[in-house]
Design a protein around this motif. Structure first.
Motif, PDB file in Angstrom:
ATOM      1  N   GLY A  90      -0.770 -23.956  14.776  1.00 61.37           N
ATOM      2  CA  GLY A  90      -0.521 -24.404  13.357  1.00 61.37           C
ATOM      3  C   GLY A  90      -0.434 -25.836  13.072  1.00 61.37           C
ATOM      4  O   GLY A  90      -0.231 -26.456  12.092  1.00 61.37           O
ATOM      5  N   ASN A  91      -0.821 -26.571  14.175  1.00 60.77           N
ATOM      6  CA  ASN A  91      -0.918 -28.084  14.051  1.00 60.77           C
ATOM      7  C   ASN A  91      -2.529 -28.628  13.741  1.00 60.77           C
ATOM      8  O   ASN A  91      -3.319 -28.808  14.471  1.00 60.77           O
ATOM      9  CB  ASN A  91      -0.733 -28.525  15.418  1.00 60.77           C
ATOM     10  CG  ASN A  91      -0.730 -30.185  15.467  1.00 60.77           C
ATOM     11  OD1 ASN A  91      -0.663 -31.005  14.304  1.00 60.77           O
ATOM     12  ND2 ASN A  91      -1.010 -30.889  16.532  1.00 60.77           N
ATOM     13  N   TYR A  92      -2.632 -28.500  12.180  1.00 58.72           N
ATOM     14  CA  TYR A  92      -3.959 -28.882  11.537  1.00 58.72           C
ATOM     15  C   TYR A  92      -4.002 -29.102  10.422  1.00 58.72           C
ATOM     16  O   TYR A  92      -2.883 -28.849   9.760  1.00 58.72           O
ATOM     17  CB  TYR A  92      -5.060 -27.517  11.983  1.00 58.72           C
ATOM     18  CG  TYR A  92      -4.749 -26.489  10.992  1.00 58.72           C
ATOM     19  CD1 TYR A  92      -5.264 -26.223   9.903  1.00 58.72           C
ATOM     20  CD2 TYR A  92      -3.649 -25.513  11.568  1.00 58.72           C
ATOM     21  CE1 TYR A  92      -4.783 -25.166   8.995  1.00 58.72           C
ATOM     22  CE2 TYR A  92      -3.529 -24.424  10.963  1.00 58.72           C
ATOM     23  CZ  TYR A  92      -4.120 -24.257   9.587  1.00 58.72           C
ATOM     24  OH  TYR A  92      -3.559 -23.140   8.780  1.00 58.72           O
ATOM     25  N   GLU A  93      -4.801 -29.827   9.713  1.00 60.17           N
ATOM     26  CA  GLU A  93      -4.592 -30.284   8.253  1.00 60.17           C
ATOM     27  C   GLU A  93      -5.898 -29.416   7.710  1.00 60.17           C
ATOM     28  O   GLU A  93      -6.929 -29.287   8.209  1.00 60.17           O
ATOM     29  CB  GLU A  93      -5.025 -31.780   8.209  1.00 60.17           C
ATOM     30  CG  GLU A  93      -4.981 -32.107   6.758  1.00 60.17           C
ATOM     31  CD  GLU A  93      -4.806 -33.568   6.580  1.00 60.17           C
ATOM     32  OE1 GLU A  93      -4.746 -34.067   5.447  1.00 60.17           O
ATOM     33  OE2 GLU A  93      -4.754 -34.358   7.419  1.00 60.17           O
ATOM     34  N   ASP A  94      -5.554 -28.868   6.678  1.00 56.15           N
ATOM     35  CA  ASP A  94      -6.088 -27.962   5.673  1.00 56.15           C
ATOM     36  C   ASP A  94      -7.424 -28.632   5.283  1.00 56.15           C
ATOM     37  O   ASP A  94      -7.019 -29.853   4.731  1.00 56.15           O
ATOM     38  CB  ASP A  94      -5.291 -27.476   4.421  1.00 56.15           C
ATOM     39  CG  ASP A  94      -6.089 -26.373   3.734  1.00 56.15           C
ATOM     40  OD1 ASP A  94      -6.721 -27.225   2.765  1.00 56.15           O
ATOM     41  OD2 ASP A  94      -6.405 -25.501   4.024  1.00 56.15           O
ATOM     42  N   GLY A  95      -8.537 -28.280   5.509  1.00 52.56           N
ATOM     43  CA  GLY A  95      -9.686 -29.007   4.826  1.00 52.56           C
ATOM     44  C   GLY A  95      -9.727 -29.438   3.254  1.00 52.56           C
ATOM     45  O   GLY A  95     -10.091 -30.364   3.049  1.00 52.56           O
ATOM     46  N   HIS A  96      -9.183 -28.531   2.740  1.00 50.90           N
ATOM     47  CA  HIS A  96      -9.283 -28.663   0.941  1.00 50.90           C
ATOM     48  C   HIS A  96      -8.207 -29.723   0.596  1.00 50.90           C
ATOM     49  O   HIS A  96      -8.341 -30.431   0.031  1.00 50.90           O
ATOM     50  CB  HIS A  96      -8.822 -27.334   0.260  1.00 50.90           C
ATOM     51  CG  HIS A  96     -10.002 -26.431   0.482  1.00 50.90           C
ATOM     52  ND1 HIS A  96     -11.074 -26.462  -0.070  1.00 50.90           N
ATOM     53  CD2 HIS A  96      -9.986 -25.191   1.179  1.00 50.90           C
ATOM     54  CE1 HIS A  96     -11.833 -25.496   0.234  1.00 50.90           C
ATOM     55  NE2 HIS A  96     -10.990 -24.505   1.193  1.00 50.90           N
ATOM     56  N   GLU A  97      -7.163 -29.678   1.566  1.00 46.61           N
ATOM     57  CA  GLU A  97      -6.092 -30.853   1.285  1.00 46.61           C
ATOM     58  C   GLU A  97      -6.517 -32.207   1.797  1.00 46.61           C
ATOM     59  O   GLU A  97      -6.467 -33.195   0.923  1.00 46.61           O
ATOM     60  CB  GLU A  97      -4.800 -30.296   2.118  1.00 46.61           C
ATOM     61  CG  GLU A  97      -3.527 -31.415   2.001  1.00 46.61           C
ATOM     62  CD  GLU A  97      -3.384 -31.705   0.401  1.00 46.61           C
ATOM     63  OE1 GLU A  97      -2.811 -32.797   0.299  1.00 46.61           O
ATOM     64  OE2 GLU A  97      -3.269 -30.459  -0.238  1.00 46.61           O
ATOM     65  N   LEU A  98      -7.222 -32.185   2.850  1.00 41.89           N
ATOM     66  CA  LEU A  98      -7.920 -33.624   3.056  1.00 41.89           C
ATOM     67  C   LEU A  98      -8.801 -33.945   2.227  1.00 41.89           C
ATOM     68  O   LEU A  98      -8.825 -35.255   2.007  1.00 41.89           O
ATOM     69  CB  LEU A  98      -8.549 -33.241   4.621  1.00 41.89           C
ATOM     70  CG  LEU A  98      -9.350 -34.305   5.245  1.00 41.89           C
ATOM     71  CD1 LEU A  98      -8.427 -35.741   5.584  1.00 41.89           C
ATOM     72  CD2 LEU A  98     -10.128 -34.063   6.307  1.00 41.89           C
TER      73      LEU A  98
END
Length: 72
Positions: A55-63
């Motif tokens: 779960g340690n990632y940043e959503d591409g859409h949010e980025l």
């Protein structure tokens, strides 16, 4: 995470799957059409995949929304 195989047909990748329509996927080409990783790069990829599974990632859409806010 699922690992599947498929073929390129008419310039498109065909894979039989039960994944829902619109599911994002990552593609790694195998064999001569692919790429080679050094042992260090392979280990980096394994670590990154473990982080994503945890779960340690940043959503591409949010980025993209954040970047648009900074530079838009």
């Amino acid at each position: 995470m699922k690992v599947m195989t498929g073929r390129v047909v008419g310039g498109k990748i065909e894979v039989e799957t039960d994944l829902p329509e619109g599911t994002p996927v990552a593609i790694l080409a195998a064999g001569d059409a692919g790429f080679q990783l050094t042992a260090e790069q392979e280990e980096e990829l394994v670590v990154a995949l473990e982080e994503i599974r945890g779960g340690n990632y940043e959503d591409g859409h949010e980025l993209l929304r954040e970047l648009r806010g900074l530079y838009g």
